[in-house]
Design a protein around this motif. Structure first.
Motif, PDB file in Angstrom:
ATOM      1  N   SER A   1       9.557   3.653  -6.440  1.00  0.00           N
ATOM      2  CA  SER A   1       9.073   2.986  -5.225  1.00  0.00           C
ATOM      3  C   SER A   1      10.080   1.960  -4.726  1.00  0.00           C
ATOM      4  O   SER A   1      10.718   1.279  -5.515  1.00  0.00           O
ATOM      5  CB  SER A   1       7.747   2.257  -5.516  1.00  0.00           C
TER       6      SER A   1
ATOM      7  N   ARG B   1       9.063  -0.687  -3.476  1.00  0.00           N
ATOM      8  CA  ARG B   1       8.401  -1.951  -3.802  1.00  0.00           C
ATOM      9  C   ARG B   1       8.509  -2.247  -5.294  1.00  0.00           C
ATOM     10  O   ARG B   1       8.099  -1.424  -6.112  1.00  0.00           O
ATOM     11  CB  ARG B   1       6.907  -1.854  -3.506  1.00  0.00           C
TER      12      ARG B   1
ATOM     13  N   ASN C   1       2.198  -0.296  -6.306  1.00  0.00           N
ATOM     14  CA  ASN C   1       1.163   0.286  -7.165  1.00  0.00           C
ATOM     15  C   ASN C   1       1.735   1.175  -8.258  1.00  0.00           C
ATOM     16  O   ASN C   1       1.327   1.090  -9.419  1.00  0.00           O
ATOM     17  CB  ASN C   1       0.160   1.034  -6.289  1.00  0.00           C
ATOM     18  N   THR C   2       2.697   2.017  -7.884  1.00  0.00           N
ATOM     19  CA  THR C   2       3.279   2.902  -8.914  1.00  0.00           C
ATOM     20  C   THR C   2       4.100   2.098  -9.919  1.00  0.00           C
ATOM     21  O   THR C   2       4.141   2.438 -11.101  1.00  0.00           O
ATOM     22  CB  THR C   2       4.148   4.010  -8.283  1.00  0.00           C
TER      23      THR C   2
ATOM     24  N   PRO D   1       5.638   6.715  -5.135  1.00  0.00           N
ATOM     25  CA  PRO D   1       4.532   6.764  -4.164  1.00  0.00           C
ATOM     26  C   PRO D   1       4.606   8.054  -3.361  1.00  0.00           C
ATOM     27  O   PRO D   1       5.647   8.711  -3.335  1.00  0.00           O
ATOM     28  CB  PRO D   1       4.826   5.558  -3.255  1.00  0.00           C
ATOM     29  N   ILE D   2       3.491   8.378  -2.707  1.00  0.00           N
ATOM     30  CA  ILE D   2       3.487   9.510  -1.771  1.00  0.00           C
ATOM     31  C   ILE D   2       4.008   9.003  -0.432  1.00  0.00           C
ATOM     32  O   ILE D   2       3.458   8.061   0.150  1.00  0.00           O
ATOM     33  CB  ILE D   2       2.056  10.071  -1.588  1.00  0.00           C
ATOM     34  N   PHE D   3       5.071   9.591   0.024  1.00  0.00           N
ATOM     35  CA  PHE D   3       5.594   9.328   1.369  1.00  0.00           C
ATOM     36  C   PHE D   3       5.584  10.660   2.115  1.00  0.00           C
ATOM     37  O   PHE D   3       6.308  11.588   1.735  1.00  0.00           O
ATOM     38  CB  PHE D   3       7.034   8.782   1.299  1.00  0.00           C
TER      39      PHE D   3
ATOM     40  N   TYR E   1       3.526  13.090   2.102  1.00  0.00           N
ATOM     41  CA  TYR E   1       3.162  14.179   1.186  1.00  0.00           C
ATOM     42  C   TYR E   1       4.294  14.603   0.265  1.00  0.00           C
ATOM     43  O   TYR E   1       4.250  15.658  -0.360  1.00  0.00           O
ATOM     44  CB  TYR E   1       2.584  15.393   1.950  1.00  0.00           C
TER      45      TYR E   1
ATOM     46  N   GLY F   1      -1.171   7.524  -3.565  1.00  0.00           N
ATOM     47  CA  GLY F   1      -1.172   7.694  -2.117  1.00  0.00           C
ATOM     48  C   GLY F   1      -2.292   6.869  -1.505  1.00  0.00           C
ATOM     49  O   GLY F   1      -3.232   6.466  -2.209  1.00  0.00           O
TER      50      GLY F   1
ATOM     51  N   THR G   1      -4.283   7.785   1.185  1.00  0.00           N
ATOM     52  CA  THR G   1      -5.426   8.537   1.704  1.00  0.00           C
ATOM     53  C   THR G   1      -6.173   9.225   0.558  1.00  0.00           C
ATOM     54  O   THR G   1      -5.809   9.053  -0.612  1.00  0.00           O
ATOM     55  CB  THR G   1      -4.964   9.558   2.757  1.00  0.00           C
TER      56      THR G   1
ATOM     57  N   LEU H   1      -3.369  15.887  -1.309  1.00  0.00           N
ATOM     58  CA  LEU H   1      -2.418  14.772  -1.285  1.00  0.00           C
ATOM     59  C   LEU H   1      -1.244  14.957  -2.240  1.00  0.00           C
ATOM     60  O   LEU H   1      -0.114  14.599  -1.910  1.00  0.00           O
ATOM     61  CB  LEU H   1      -3.173  13.469  -1.599  1.00  0.00           C
TER      62      LEU H   1
HETATM   63  C1  LIG Z   1       7.044   5.830   4.577  1.00  0.00           C
HETATM   64  C2  LIG Z   1       5.660   5.933   4.042  1.00  0.00           C
HETATM   65  C3  LIG Z   1       5.010   7.144   4.069  1.00  0.00           C
HETATM   66  C4  LIG Z   1       3.721   7.284   3.536  1.00  0.00           C
HETATM   67  N1  LIG Z   1       3.122   8.507   3.541  1.00  0.00           N
HETATM   68  C5  LIG Z   1       1.890   8.660   2.997  1.00  0.00           C
HETATM   69  C6  LIG Z   1       1.232   9.927   3.011  1.00  0.00           C
HETATM   70  O1  LIG Z   1       1.749  10.942   3.460  1.00  0.00           O
HETATM   71  N2  LIG Z   1      -0.002  10.007   2.466  1.00  0.00           N
HETATM   72  C7  LIG Z   1      -0.628   8.921   1.925  1.00  0.00           C
HETATM   73  O2  LIG Z   1      -1.746   9.037   1.450  1.00  0.00           O
HETATM   74  N3  LIG Z   1      -0.022   7.702   1.884  1.00  0.00           N
HETATM   75  C8  LIG Z   1       1.212   7.541   2.411  1.00  0.00           C
HETATM   76  N4  LIG Z   1       1.838   6.316   2.384  1.00  0.00           N
HETATM   77  C9  LIG Z   1       1.173   5.178   1.693  1.00  0.00           C
HETATM   78  C10 LIG Z   1       1.666   4.978   0.247  1.00  0.00           C
HETATM   79  O3  LIG Z   1       1.620   6.169  -0.502  1.00  0.00           O
HETATM   80  C11 LIG Z   1       0.793   3.929  -0.462  1.00  0.00           C
HETATM   81  O4  LIG Z   1       0.900   2.698   0.230  1.00  0.00           O
HETATM   82  C12 LIG Z   1       1.114   3.729  -1.914  1.00  0.00           C
HETATM   83  O5  LIG Z   1       0.153   2.864  -2.496  1.00  0.00           O
HETATM   84  C13 LIG Z   1       2.500   3.110  -2.100  1.00  0.00           C
HETATM   85  O6  LIG Z   1       2.814   3.026  -3.472  1.00  0.00           O
HETATM   86  P1  LIG Z   1       3.812   1.885  -4.007  1.00  0.00           P
HETATM   87  O7  LIG Z   1       3.096   0.563  -3.798  1.00  0.00           O
HETATM   88  O8  LIG Z   1       4.003   2.220  -5.432  1.00  0.00           O
HETATM   89  O9  LIG Z   1       5.069   1.997  -3.221  1.00  0.00           O
HETATM   90  C14 LIG Z   1       3.091   6.149   2.953  1.00  0.00           C
HETATM   91  C15 LIG Z   1       3.741   4.900   2.970  1.00  0.00           C
HETATM   92  C16 LIG Z   1       5.000   4.794   3.518  1.00  0.00           C
HETATM   93  C17 LIG Z   1       5.690   3.447   3.504  1.00  0.00           C
END
Ligand SMILES: Cc1cc2nc3c(=O)[nH]c(=O)nc-3n(C[C@H](O)[C@H](O)[C@H](O)COP(=O)(O)O)c2cc1C
Length: 195
Positions: free
Chosen positions: A9, A11, A15-16, A83-85, A87, A130, A132, A137
């Motif tokens: 991530s 970040r 979360n991850t 994280p999911i970005f 999909y 993710g 959603t 997902l």
């Molecule tokens: C560029 C970007 C794309 C994302 N795309 C998705 C997505 O396709 N589906 C989803 O459920 N969340 C999506 N998210 C939300 C992240 O998956 C979610 O905030 C997650 O908790 C981030 O994990 P992290 O805190 O470990 O980075 C996206 C966030 C960002 C910044």
């Protein structure tokens, strides 16, 4: 026993990352020597598709990937969190995955090992979050991980996949997930010891 923990991530306290840190604690508790790699701190070019790796199976781009290459070969376990970005995995994670094409070349072109042949040398845990709640997902990342881990000779031993968390630290509201991550780190090491 060496285990590599890769934070995908952007970040640091996302979360991850929080989940992976718990898994690292579990793995250490079980006796593993865990090396942590934070991808956002590395200087790593995307794959340039020049196939300089064709001769030796080693990527020719001289950057921080070289260190990852050596470390993964020395390890018996891998824990990767992204994280999911859209999909898929984060861009940081995808860069690492694509650079491992050099290991794919080594395995399949140089050593001529057929896909799916041979026992895995390592075991791995994948963690993803993710925002959603959709059923599909994690479909994309699970397919990617299956093939990525295979290139690294890592059996996808377990995946922790969590929905519905968007803001930094949301996972702290779910102590059960943190416990699962801790347990998964511990159990991964136990599973490696059994083989
Ligand atoms: C560029 C970007 C794309 C994302 N795309 C998705 C997505 O396709 N589906 C989803 O459920 N969340 C999506 N998210 C939300 C992240 O998956 C979610 O905030 C997650 O908790 C981030 O994990 P992290 O805190 O470990 O980075 C996206 C966030 C960002 C910044």
């Amino acid at each position: 026993m060496k285990v590599l923990a890769v934070y995908g991530s952007p970040r640091r306290k996302g979360n991850t990352s929080i989940l992976l840190r718990r898994a690292v604690e579990g793995a250490r508790e079980a006796g593993a020597e865990v090396e942590e790699i934070v991808l956002r701190d590395l200087k790593m070019s995307p794959c340039l598709e020049i196939y300089g790796c064709k001769k030796t199976g080693r990527c020719v781009i001289q950057d921080d990937f070289q260190d990852f290459h050596d470390r993964i070969l020395e390890s018996e376990g891998l824990m990767l969190a992204s994280p999911i970005f859209f999909y898929s995995v984060s861009a940081h994670t995808k860069i690492l995955i694509d650079r491992c094409q050099s290991l794919w070349v080594k395995k399949h072109w140089i050593d001529q090992i057929p896909t799916g042949a041979g026992a895995f040398k390592r075991k791995g845990l994948f963690i993803s979050v993710g925002a959603t709640k959709g059923k599909k997902l994690f479909d994309g990342v699970l397919l990617t991980m299956k093939y990525f881990f295979e290139v690294l000779d890592v059996e996808l031993w377990n995946s922790l996949l969590y929905r519905g968390m968007d803001f930094e630290g949301d996972v702290l509201k779910h102590p059960q997930y943190l416990e699962e991550a801790y347990g998964a780190g511990k159990d991964l090491v136990a599973a490696i010891k059994e083989t």
